[in-house]
Write an enzyme that holds these catalytic residues in place. Sequence first.
Site, PDB file in Angstrom:
ATOM      1  N   ASP A 283       1.121  -1.113   0.224  1.00 42.37           N
ATOM      2  CA  ASP A 283       0.214  -0.008   0.238  1.00 42.37           C
ATOM      3  C   ASP A 283       0.894   1.075  -0.122  1.00 42.37           C
ATOM      4  O   ASP A 283       2.400   1.047   0.257  1.00 42.37           O
ATOM      5  CB  ASP A 283      -1.067   0.010   1.174  1.00 42.37           C
ATOM      6  CG  ASP A 283      -2.156   0.805   0.638  1.00 42.37           C
ATOM      7  OD1 ASP A 283      -2.110   1.677   0.119  1.00 42.37           O
ATOM      8  OD2 ASP A 283      -3.000   0.986   1.704  1.00 42.37           O
ATOM      9  N   TYR A 284       0.397   2.330   0.014  1.00 41.65           N
ATOM     10  CA  TYR A 284       0.974   3.937  -0.198  1.00 41.65           C
ATOM     11  C   TYR A 284       2.232   3.548   1.612  1.00 41.65           C
ATOM     12  O   TYR A 284       1.534   4.109   1.852  1.00 41.65           O
ATOM     13  CB  TYR A 284      -0.290   5.016   0.119  1.00 41.65           C
ATOM     14  CG  TYR A 284       0.571   5.857  -0.777  1.00 41.65           C
ATOM     15  CD1 TYR A 284      -0.525   5.962  -1.948  1.00 41.65           C
ATOM     16  CD2 TYR A 284       1.190   7.006   0.220  1.00 41.65           C
ATOM     17  CE1 TYR A 284       0.251   8.032  -1.835  1.00 41.65           C
ATOM     18  CE2 TYR A 284       1.171   8.287  -0.458  1.00 41.65           C
ATOM     19  CZ  TYR A 284       0.975   8.947  -2.172  1.00 41.65           C
ATOM     20  OH  TYR A 284       0.889   9.993  -2.794  1.00 41.65           O
TER      21      TYR A 284
END
Length: 758
Positions: A283-284
């Site tokens: 994820d980010y």
Amino acid sequence: MKLRKKLSVLLLLLGGAVVTQAQEKIPEVEELLSKMTLEEKIGQLNLLTPGGGVATGSVVSEDVEAKIKAGNVGGVFGVSSPEKVRQAQEIAVKNSRLGIPLLIGSDIIHGYKTTYPIPLGLSSSWDMELIKSGAQMAAKEATADGINWNFSPMVDIARDPRWGRIAEGAGEDPYLGSQIAKAMVEGYQGEDLTLPYTMMATVKHMALYGAPEAGRDYNSVDMSRLKMFNEYLPPYQAAVDAGVGSVMTSFNDIDGVPASGNKWLLTDLLRKRWGFGGFVVSDYTSVNEMIAHGMGDIQDVSAMAINAGLDMDMVGEGFLTTLKKSVEEGTVSEEQITKAARRILEAKHKIGLLNDPYLYSDESRPARDILTDENRSLARKAATRSFVLLKKHNNTLPLSKNANIALVGPLANSKNNMLGTWAPTGNPQLSVPILDGLKNVAPDATIQYAKGANIADDSTFAKKVNVFGERIQISEESSETLMKEAMNLAKEADVIVAVVGEATEMSGEAASRTDIRIPESQKKLIRELAKTGKPVVLVLMSGRPLDISEEMDLPVSILQIWHPGVEAGNAVADVLFGEYNPSGKLTNSWPRSVGQIPIHYRMKTTGRPGPESGDFQKFKSNYLDSPNSALLPFGFGLSYTTFEYSNIKASSSELSSNGSIEVSATITNTGDYDGEEVVQLYIHDKVRNVTPPGKELKGFQKIMLKKGESKTVTFTITPEELKFYNSQLDHVFEPGEFEYFVRGTSDSEFDGSFTLKN
Ligand code: BGC
């Protein structure tokens, strides 16, 4: 180009079935790999965003163009339009040494430009064909704009409505969640990923992201393996089984190890046990965030992530800046990096990019494929099917098309709040507010509008919600003046429609709430409206289950509409005026208060079951100040008509271990309107080696019944449906008695039972 053949090797080991998928190597990919330097392989593992999307962390990538030229980028997101995507591909293809095209990612969570209801809303339709069609439409629009890889479906089971991202998923149930995961993957990816209107899907967030402690986003998750396997993991696995191309890790830790560096999760479970053959993206900045989790410095955490089985690093660039050094120092093998690069290249091959880097850069497509009338009408249909009628009062609904209506409430004329969370590709200004929708559908009605209240009066709160635009607009008039205007209209009207609830971004990422009631500013208005004695319809908008205990006790009707998307107003009008009879059913239990959270219908009985009556009993599992039951149960939703269930029976009282039985029920439309009903089958495994849930959904069918019509619905049960994970985590069924019931809600008594024989 054909999808490559998969060889499945089934190894039956002691303690459980382990599936590994050996895959044929792809000659184009192997050829590329043989030419690649270590740096170029690491470059493929790097995912950047030049901005333009939603920066959900503090980092936005820099020097993206130079990095692409240097072969340091495998994919980008936040870039769209055929022209821009062509430019990006040209930079990669013409200027980098090996000319490898880029994955072009995006978050298309509920429609691309034609935004349809938030996922929690759409899940309430219980309509798999509709959900699949929505995903197909999203794929067609997004690929027309150059995107080939989607960060959806989000399938995190969520039982805590404080958590804002409950809006993005399909609710609390693993069975329903799995069906929806499958429908979405099939919708996005289609039969053939090399076609220009299909895109690769990403199942996220692996895993358990929906169970953060205290409902606070990004918080730790601590859960037994038994609960993971039986309750939280099935939807991710269903997406893998449906052939999802990639998996995104979650921000949380699991058993003390962050998901992005969790080898048990990414290798032992996902690849070895489930046979996943695609690639895993973080994820980010979730790799970098492992530093804050306490896992070491950027080099340590990057090495940990790649060794755990993570293939692609989103935005953080830890892979890019440290993996080479780790290879030199011997903490990461070049083989591990080659494996990850192979998976990224295989994905590019799968979606047809290696063959034609400009497959998704057809400039004639946007005008043809995006925001078409056909797409808007699908969004409108989807919205009507997502609404849930929570309360009927005095047959106020449906409304007459000639009525004199006072339309009030801060969400009644607010384009800014129709799309809902995670709709960055949609344009709120293109959405139909409720006021316009009512006028469109009932041109002969008299409709007078007043805001009546602010969504919230607290400007500090409003500022937090307004990060992506003015969702909460605090009027210059005092709340007393706003209220007075609304009450004046109400006095003149035959019926009051009040559109109230949560603004977009009061749910979604980083939008947890400890108080899940309608904000007090609006509650005051609702109380006053209810006192008028006029018929009142609350049209309730939210991205989560709310605590509406107070409103349920008022003399009002309540229609839950979530955040309905670009066609919001038209869809609301269709339902209010009876063009469509609401058929949605809740996919989460709605609590009586936050004190009951986490709440879901699959609770175990415990050794001291709370009394069925709901009356308090000392030394039983219950509360001094609340019944155990939900205010509104999972599976619940009313219709303008009524349905009666009869003749509920099993075809036999015994089921053999290789046989099947049928459970059937006759459903009759006993009211005054044609309507659809979601018929649900629940079972209860009475004796097990590990404590069973009190009930479990095992099947559902949505049927249409004309007024007065009856239909018999049949569910086939085999031992396969009765399986669960035992303490060795084997997926097994055990002989014994099973109770069942068939109804339009999870809140029912059992109708009968059958025995599963050895
Ligand atoms: C979210 C993901 C999303 C990613 C990229 C993150 O903050 O958790 O769901 O896909 O950003 O936009």
